[in-house]
Write a protein that holds these residues in place. Sequence first.
Motif, PDB file in Angstrom:
ATOM      1  N   TYR A   5      29.968  37.559  38.142  1.00  0.00           N
ATOM      2  CA  TYR A   5      31.162  37.200  38.812  1.00  0.00           C
ATOM      3  C   TYR A   5      31.575  36.231  37.702  1.00  0.00           C
ATOM      4  O   TYR A   5      31.151  35.073  37.635  1.00  0.00           O
ATOM      5  CB  TYR A   5      30.741  36.774  40.247  1.00  0.00           C
ATOM      6  CG  TYR A   5      30.015  37.769  40.783  1.00  0.00           C
ATOM      7  CD1 TYR A   5      30.623  38.861  41.207  1.00  0.00           C
ATOM      8  CD2 TYR A   5      28.880  37.376  41.495  1.00  0.00           C
ATOM      9  CE1 TYR A   5      29.771  39.682  41.919  1.00  0.00           C
ATOM     10  CE2 TYR A   5      28.177  38.427  42.130  1.00  0.00           C
ATOM     11  CZ  TYR A   5      28.525  39.629  42.529  1.00  0.00           C
ATOM     12  OH  TYR A   5      27.857  40.568  43.365  1.00  0.00           O
ATOM     13  N   ASP A   6      32.876  36.251  37.377  1.00  0.00           N
ATOM     14  CA  ASP A   6      33.432  35.290  36.275  1.00  0.00           C
ATOM     15  C   ASP A   6      34.649  34.669  37.000  1.00  0.00           C
ATOM     16  O   ASP A   6      35.618  35.209  37.270  1.00  0.00           O
ATOM     17  CB  ASP A   6      33.956  36.152  35.086  1.00  0.00           C
ATOM     18  CG  ASP A   6      34.537  35.200  34.067  1.00  0.00           C
ATOM     19  OD1 ASP A   6      34.548  34.029  34.219  1.00  0.00           O
ATOM     20  OD2 ASP A   6      35.046  36.041  33.180  1.00  0.00           O
ATOM     21  N   PRO A   7      34.333  33.415  37.559  1.00  0.00           N
ATOM     22  CA  PRO A   7      35.385  32.709  38.134  1.00  0.00           C
ATOM     23  C   PRO A   7      36.740  32.418  37.275  1.00  0.00           C
ATOM     24  O   PRO A   7      37.834  32.210  37.499  1.00  0.00           O
ATOM     25  CB  PRO A   7      34.963  31.494  38.407  1.00  0.00           C
ATOM     26  CG  PRO A   7      33.610  31.383  37.635  1.00  0.00           C
ATOM     27  CD  PRO A   7      33.272  32.437  37.454  1.00  0.00           C
ATOM     28  N   SER A   8      36.670  32.497  35.962  1.00  0.00           N
ATOM     29  CA  SER A   8      37.898  32.615  34.967  1.00  0.00           C
ATOM     30  C   SER A   8      38.584  33.860  35.091  1.00  0.00           C
ATOM     31  O   SER A   8      39.859  33.730  34.552  1.00  0.00           O
ATOM     32  CB  SER A   8      37.359  32.123  33.640  1.00  0.00           C
ATOM     33  OG  SER A   8      36.584  33.210  33.042  1.00  0.00           O
ATOM     34  N   ASN A   9      37.986  34.890  35.457  1.00  0.00           N
ATOM     35  CA  ASN A   9      38.755  36.220  35.496  1.00  0.00           C
ATOM     36  C   ASN A   9      38.161  36.970  36.767  1.00  0.00           C
ATOM     37  O   ASN A   9      37.396  37.706  36.452  1.00  0.00           O
ATOM     38  CB  ASN A   9      38.521  36.861  34.039  1.00  0.00           C
ATOM     39  CG  ASN A   9      39.376  38.258  33.940  1.00  0.00           C
ATOM     40  OD1 ASN A   9      40.244  38.426  34.871  1.00  0.00           O
ATOM     41  ND2 ASN A   9      38.570  39.208  33.320  1.00  0.00           N
ATOM     42  N   PRO A  10      38.741  36.535  37.877  1.00  0.00           N
ATOM     43  CA  PRO A  10      37.944  37.184  39.174  1.00  0.00           C
ATOM     44  C   PRO A  10      38.050  38.677  39.062  1.00  0.00           C
ATOM     45  O   PRO A  10      39.283  39.152  39.011  1.00  0.00           O
ATOM     46  CB  PRO A  10      38.564  36.386  40.253  1.00  0.00           C
ATOM     47  CG  PRO A  10      39.214  35.268  39.778  1.00  0.00           C
ATOM     48  CD  PRO A  10      39.474  35.537  38.214  1.00  0.00           C
ATOM     49  N   GLN A  11      37.220  39.489  38.900  1.00  0.00           N
ATOM     50  CA  GLN A  11      37.302  40.750  39.089  1.00  0.00           C
ATOM     51  C   GLN A  11      36.012  41.289  40.253  1.00  0.00           C
ATOM     52  O   GLN A  11      34.765  40.828  39.775  1.00  0.00           O
ATOM     53  CB  GLN A  11      37.292  41.827  37.921  1.00  0.00           C
ATOM     54  CG  GLN A  11      38.511  41.501  37.065  1.00  0.00           C
ATOM     55  CD  GLN A  11      38.649  42.077  36.069  1.00  0.00           C
ATOM     56  OE1 GLN A  11      37.540  43.248  35.731  1.00  0.00           O
ATOM     57  NE2 GLN A  11      39.241  41.731  34.930  1.00  0.00           N
ATOM     58  N   MET A  12      36.170  42.559  40.888  1.00  0.00           N
ATOM     59  CA  MET A  12      35.131  42.812  41.705  1.00  0.00           C
ATOM     60  C   MET A  12      34.123  43.493  40.938  1.00  0.00           C
ATOM     61  O   MET A  12      34.469  44.283  39.870  1.00  0.00           O
ATOM     62  CB  MET A  12      35.748  43.860  42.832  1.00  0.00           C
ATOM     63  CG  MET A  12      36.319  43.066  43.961  1.00  0.00           C
ATOM     64  SD  MET A  12      36.796  44.063  45.442  1.00  0.00           S
ATOM     65  CE  MET A  12      38.276  45.121  44.701  1.00  0.00           C
ATOM     66  N   VAL A  13      32.856  43.496  41.258  1.00  0.00           N
ATOM     67  CA  VAL A  13      31.604  44.144  40.372  1.00  0.00           C
ATOM     68  C   VAL A  13      30.894  44.841  41.326  1.00  0.00           C
ATOM     69  O   VAL A  13      30.601  44.479  42.657  1.00  0.00           O
ATOM     70  CB  VAL A  13      30.820  43.066  39.743  1.00  0.00           C
ATOM     71  CG1 VAL A  13      29.916  43.690  38.969  1.00  0.00           C
ATOM     72  CG2 VAL A  13      31.774  42.181  38.814  1.00  0.00           C
ATOM     73  N   HIS A  14      30.475  46.000  41.031  1.00  0.00           N
ATOM     74  CA  HIS A  14      29.577  46.830  41.952  1.00  0.00           C
ATOM     75  C   HIS A  14      28.376  46.063  42.239  1.00  0.00           C
ATOM     76  O   HIS A  14      27.695  45.862  41.412  1.00  0.00           O
ATOM     77  CB  HIS A  14      29.236  48.132  41.210  1.00  0.00           C
ATOM     78  CG  HIS A  14      28.710  49.105  42.033  1.00  0.00           C
ATOM     79  ND1 HIS A  14      29.402  49.547  43.357  1.00  0.00           N
ATOM     80  CD2 HIS A  14      27.374  49.847  41.953  1.00  0.00           C
ATOM     81  CE1 HIS A  14      28.420  50.664  43.837  1.00  0.00           C
ATOM     82  NE2 HIS A  14      27.407  50.785  43.374  1.00  0.00           N
ATOM     83  N   SER A  15      28.107  45.721  43.357  1.00  0.00           N
ATOM     84  CA  SER A  15      27.049  44.779  43.996  1.00  0.00           C
ATOM     85  C   SER A  15      26.446  45.389  45.389  1.00  0.00           C
ATOM     86  O   SER A  15      26.879  46.063  45.986  1.00  0.00           O
ATOM     87  CB  SER A  15      27.788  43.417  44.295  1.00  0.00           C
ATOM     88  OG  SER A  15      28.401  43.025  43.075  1.00  0.00           O
ATOM     89  N   ALA A  16      25.140  44.506  45.321  1.00  0.00           N
ATOM     90  CA  ALA A  16      24.411  44.600  46.509  1.00  0.00           C
ATOM     91  C   ALA A  16      24.772  43.394  47.426  1.00  0.00           C
ATOM     92  O   ALA A  16      24.448  42.251  46.724  1.00  0.00           O
ATOM     93  CB  ALA A  16      22.886  44.887  46.265  1.00  0.00           C
ATOM     94  N   VAL A  17      25.244  43.558  48.606  1.00  0.00           N
ATOM     95  CA  VAL A  17      25.575  42.315  49.287  1.00  0.00           C
ATOM     96  C   VAL A  17      24.902  42.357  50.665  1.00  0.00           C
ATOM     97  O   VAL A  17      25.025  43.404  51.285  1.00  0.00           O
ATOM     98  CB  VAL A  17      27.204  42.362  49.535  1.00  0.00           C
ATOM     99  CG1 VAL A  17      27.562  41.336  50.261  1.00  0.00           C
ATOM    100  CG2 VAL A  17      27.833  42.446  48.329  1.00  0.00           C
ATOM    101  N   CYS A  18      24.324  41.132  50.925  1.00  0.00           N
ATOM    102  CA  CYS A  18      23.808  41.154  52.379  1.00  0.00           C
ATOM    103  C   CYS A  18      24.334  39.912  53.069  1.00  0.00           C
ATOM    104  O   CYS A  18      24.517  38.938  52.453  1.00  0.00           O
ATOM    105  CB  CYS A  18      22.296  40.717  51.979  1.00  0.00           C
ATOM    106  SG  CYS A  18      20.964  40.789  53.633  1.00  0.00           S
ATOM    107  N   PHE A  19      24.486  40.001  54.289  1.00  0.00           N
ATOM    108  CA  PHE A  19      25.205  39.321  55.323  1.00  0.00           C
ATOM    109  C   PHE A  19      24.409  39.174  56.543  1.00  0.00           C
ATOM    110  O   PHE A  19      23.931  40.164  57.076  1.00  0.00           O
ATOM    111  CB  PHE A  19      26.552  39.764  55.729  1.00  0.00           C
ATOM    112  CG  PHE A  19      27.260  38.603  56.595  1.00  0.00           C
ATOM    113  CD1 PHE A  19      28.178  37.858  56.123  1.00  0.00           C
ATOM    114  CD2 PHE A  19      26.983  38.680  58.237  1.00  0.00           C
ATOM    115  CE1 PHE A  19      28.901  36.961  57.063  1.00  0.00           C
ATOM    116  CE2 PHE A  19      27.719  38.017  58.952  1.00  0.00           C
ATOM    117  CZ  PHE A  19      28.707  36.853  58.308  1.00  0.00           C
ATOM    118  N   THR A  20      23.932  37.965  56.794  1.00  0.00           N
ATOM    119  CA  THR A  20      22.898  37.547  57.965  1.00  0.00           C
ATOM    120  C   THR A  20      23.607  36.602  58.955  1.00  0.00           C
ATOM    121  O   THR A  20      24.314  35.452  58.241  1.00  0.00           O
ATOM    122  CB  THR A  20      21.610  37.591  57.472  1.00  0.00           C
ATOM    123  OG1 THR A  20      21.621  36.156  56.989  1.00  0.00           O
ATOM    124  CG2 THR A  20      20.999  38.498  56.486  1.00  0.00           C
TER     125      THR A  20
END
Length: 272
Positions: A5-20
């Motif tokens: 994840y690059d805050p200087s060039n925000p782009q979505m990346v294929h990721s594993a995401v957990c929300f709890t």
Amino acid sequence: MLKKYDPSNPQMVHSAVCFTDILGFSQMVLDAHQNGTGDQLLQRLHKILTEQYEDLKPEEDYMGVFKAFTDNIVIGLPIYDDGESQLGGIFLDFASFQLALTLEGFFIRGGLAVGDYYGDNEFAYGPSIIEAHYLENNQAIHPRIILSDESVQMVREHIDYYAEPSWAPQYRDLLQDNTDGKWFINYLEALMTDAHEQGNYQDVVTQLLVHKDVIEQNLTKFQGNARVYPKYEWAAQYHNYFCTHNIPQRLLQRHNNLLITQQTMGNFARII
């Protein structure tokens, strides 16, 4: 090349995401405020969450992103190669996190999704976080962290790497709830390191007795509450299943108070 994840060039990346989040958190805060124990609850939460948040934070900025707002936690990890490392890391990290909070009486519910995501210190964005939140809010129901269908498919592919499915680490890390087919993180497995390596069950039994006690407290507290009681009934059934399938029979006989009476083992199974 590893994506991040690059805050200087925000782009979505294929990721594993957990929300709890923590079950019943809002009511817990209101009740504590009403009975004059608000600061005590704050101190307990602040201590355990500060410790656990530190353990959950990725080691390198933007290779993985951790975000928390009191009881809501999001972790995003860019997937590289086949994703086994990222999913495995989430399974292990959240098993330890969920175990630590549960032993303190804070029960966790969550969802784990795979898909496009972008996160930094200010942003959490993408369809995968929406799916993870949906799983937590609508399908997890009980104190468990469940996997999305795509996550399950990835794990199935990872298990196929092993000559014997039982050799796969996922064999211990995950369970399936046969009542609805959901795969979830087997958080009590986080107790078992010394037992697997050295055959030492002393600490395991001690902590399982604590786990039993916090569940029984909630079964008593919410008896007659048709909305909340089943969540702790599920936790009791998971506890009994885990003890029955992981603690040697000789120890179950010696510690005959380890199981939660008047509760079944539940309808759980290994994922293979």
